[in-house]
Scaffold this active site. Structure first.
Site, short mmCIF file in Angstrom:
data_model
loop_
_atom_site.label_atom_id
_atom_site.label_comp_id
_atom_site.label_asym_id
_atom_site.label_seq_id
_atom_site.Cartn_x
_atom_site.Cartn_y
_atom_site.Cartn_z
N TYR A 242 9.56 -8.66 -31.71
CA TYR A 242 11.21 -8.73 -31.74
C TYR A 242 10.65 -11.18 -31.87
O TYR A 242 10.78 -11.68 -31.03
CB TYR A 242 11.69 -9.43 -30.60
CG TYR A 242 12.33 -7.92 -30.51
CD1 TYR A 242 13.14 -7.23 -31.82
CD2 TYR A 242 12.28 -7.22 -30.10
CE1 TYR A 242 14.05 -6.20 -32.07
CE2 TYR A 242 12.85 -5.85 -29.59
CZ TYR A 242 13.60 -5.46 -30.87
OH TYR A 242 14.37 -4.07 -30.42
N ASP A 271 15.65 -3.72 -37.75
CA ASP A 271 16.50 -3.12 -37.67
C ASP A 271 17.42 -3.73 -36.66
O ASP A 271 18.21 -2.73 -36.54
CB ASP A 271 16.46 -1.70 -37.58
CG ASP A 271 15.18 -1.26 -36.82
OD1 ASP A 271 14.96 -2.16 -35.54
OD2 ASP A 271 14.75 0.04 -36.76
N HIS A 395 16.51 1.90 -35.75
CA HIS A 395 16.57 2.46 -34.65
C HIS A 395 16.85 3.17 -33.36
O HIS A 395 17.95 2.94 -32.68
CB HIS A 395 17.35 0.35 -33.72
CG HIS A 395 16.61 0.02 -33.62
ND1 HIS A 395 15.63 -1.13 -33.89
CD2 HIS A 395 17.52 -0.16 -31.41
CE1 HIS A 395 15.70 -1.32 -31.97
NE2 HIS A 395 16.42 -1.19 -31.54
#
Length: 531
Positions: A242, A271, A395
């Protein structure tokens, strides 16, 4: 002899000016640490004056206390007998705080040996894990429409078995991104495994080793990447990234990952640029209705904590710290575990800026996770060979509710831009419950299939043994499905073995000029504008 502190004494220190907590039977003065707590000051203050062990332990690796606090912060032992019954946790009083799903789980399996499928595994785990863990694992966006469709869409795809085929042999081995694996499914990045069982992500890795499965380690894992891959030199791992708003933190993390040869690629997750609204997670974080310790989790993943194993050189320089504090009360309290984990995550990623930045900081192959349209798959294929794979995913239904299941996106690619399959490897995740689901995805062009909640619930049901049972069940079901179809090897699976017409009628029908019924020939200018 050290002074023994009572409940009343600890209760007097519940402010930012004087904040004490009880951890592992000892009283700690964490006042100086409150302003820099990665999860935000509000979270740690909600636990002030209480025994925070059950909130703290599942998400912090060994050594975090010692690395985060000076020795002087440890004041002395705590006298548990001085805690009034009204202030004890449900676990301490012997009356566990159970979730609604747990209340309905009386007729479900009571041991791993009784678990015959993934639903059984989840039911067993639901009996065992905490309300907080259940809320985080089970939760999904808004009305759970995407999560539900992820699970049910496979039922609308029918298999077309052939007869008079020798099914004596069955080989589930394949390659994923050029790496040999024994099964065509892998563990997708899923956070906070130690909420369900102390074996955590390292235990999941041990189970993957038993079955030759690939594992993508979550950016928000509750154990460090060094701990997860330790002693597993022959296994295949990916690392989920991330990207942080402060890019330097992500760059430091990439440098750290480069020291671990078991990690073969970077999985850039796209996502969930912002957290979805996960109400089951939020409800279990609103507070403990029994009046005990606040149920809000002091969220701090193993990676974020700054703790590193002994195999990590210069941990201070190589550890990603999540410095941004969560000042919004929705994030710090009612937002739940999932929302708090997103603190510091960058929402400003673009094709033009992010992939060149990533190329400057890692030479590892890139897998883009979270594609939900054929247009983005087509764009991603133009970034080969830097991008070597994509994971079609919503996700787990945890971000934008009513987003399409990955099978819809897979069928879109087959319809509008099938050339993508020749340029990059395409994976799917979300909703896999059966070996037949695995086989259907492979028949439709997926290179491999990701498992998210199943390993987490397996871990909750029995640690390493529970995850092994998950992989054992899916491998056996996949083999049975392949044999009954008449396929000896994974590479023999193809669209001739499935009838997906019921699903095809529901997929995106196209927009002129951007893919659509006229094909991809009109998309040139649009694609060039994004590259």
């Amino acid at each position: 002899m050290s002074k023994i502190y009572t409940f009343e004494e600890v209760q007097q220190h519940r402010s930012a000016e004087s904040c004490w907590v009880v951890l592992y039977g000892n009283v700690y003065d964490v006042t100086a640490f409150v302003p820099s707590h990665p999860g935000g000051s509000k979270i740690i203050l909600q636990l002030a004056g209480t025994d925070a062990t059950e909130e703290y332990d599942p998400v912090h690796p060994e050594g975090t206390l010692e690395s985060s606090l000076p020795a002087s912060a440890k004041l002395g032992p705590f006298d548990q007998s001085t805690v009034p019954v009204s202030d004890q946790t449900p676990e301490q009083t012997g009356t566990p705080n159970i979730s609604p799903a747990q209340e309905q789980a009386d007729d479900t399996p009571n041991s791993l040996a009784e678990c015959l499928n993934i639903d059984d595994i989840e039911a067993l785990a639901t009996k065992k894990i905490s309300r907080k863990a259940w809320g985080y694992y089970f939760s999904a966006g808004d009305d759970l429409v995407s999560k539900s469709l992820n699970n049910t869409v496979y039922r609308s795809i029918l298999l077309r078995p052939r007869i008079f085929v020798d099914c004596t042999r069955c080989d589930t081995s394949t390659t994923l991104l050029g790496n040999k694996v024994s099964v065509p499914f892998f563990v997708s990045p899923a956070a906070m495994a130690r909420l369900g069982h102390r074996d955590g992500e390292a235990g999941i890795a041990t189970a993957c080793g038993t079955y030759g499965a690939m594992q993508i380690i979550s950016n928000n894992a509750s154990q460090t990447p060094e701990q997860v891959v330790a002693g597993k030199e022959d296994q295949v791992f990916g690392w989920q990234l991330y990207v942080q708003t402060d890019r330097a933190k992500s760059e430091a993390m990439l440098q750290r990952i480069h020291q671990l040869p078991q990690i073969k690629f970077i999985c850039l997750t796209l996502d969930a640029p912002v957290p979805g609204k996960r109400e089951h997670d939020e409800r279990t974080s609103l507070g403990n209705p029994s009046g005990g310790v606040a149920a809000n989790l002091p969220v701090r993943s193993a990676v974020q904590s700054g703790s590193a194993s002994t195999t990590s050189p210069d941990p201070e320089a190589k550890t990603l710290r999540l410095e941004e504090q969560i000042e919004d009360s929705d994030s710090a309290g009612a937002g739940g575990v999932g929302k708090a984990l997103f603190a510091g995550t960058a929402p400003d990623l673009t094709w033009k800026a992010t992939l060149p930045w990533l190329a400057a900081h890692t030479k590892l192959p890139i897998v883009l996770k979270g594609l939900q349209t054929h247009e983005d798959a087509y764009l991603a294929s133009h970034y080969a060979p830097q991008v070597q794979g994509i994971i079609l995913s919503n996700h787990g239904g945890r971000a934008l509710d009513t987003a399409p299941p990955s099978i819809h996106t897979l069928l879109e690619i087959r319809k509008f831009c099938p050339e993508v399959f020749a340029k990059i490897e395409v994976f799917v995740d979300g909703g896999i419950r059966r070996g037949t689901d695995v086989v259907k995805a492979l028949c439709l062009g997926a290179r491999g299939v990701g498992l998210g909640r199943a390993p987490l619930f397996g871990n909750g049901a029995g640690g390493v043994a529970g995850v092994e049972r998950v992989l054992e069940i899916l491998k056996a079901e996949t083999e049975t499905a392949m044999r009954l179809l008449g396929c000896e090897r994974v590479e023999d699976l193809g669209p001739q073995f499935v009838n997906a017409r019921m699903v095809e009628r529901d997929i995106f029908d196209g927009v002129d000029g951007v893919g659509g019924a006229t094909g991809m020939e009109k998309v040139g200018a649009w694609v060039r504008s994004k590259l």
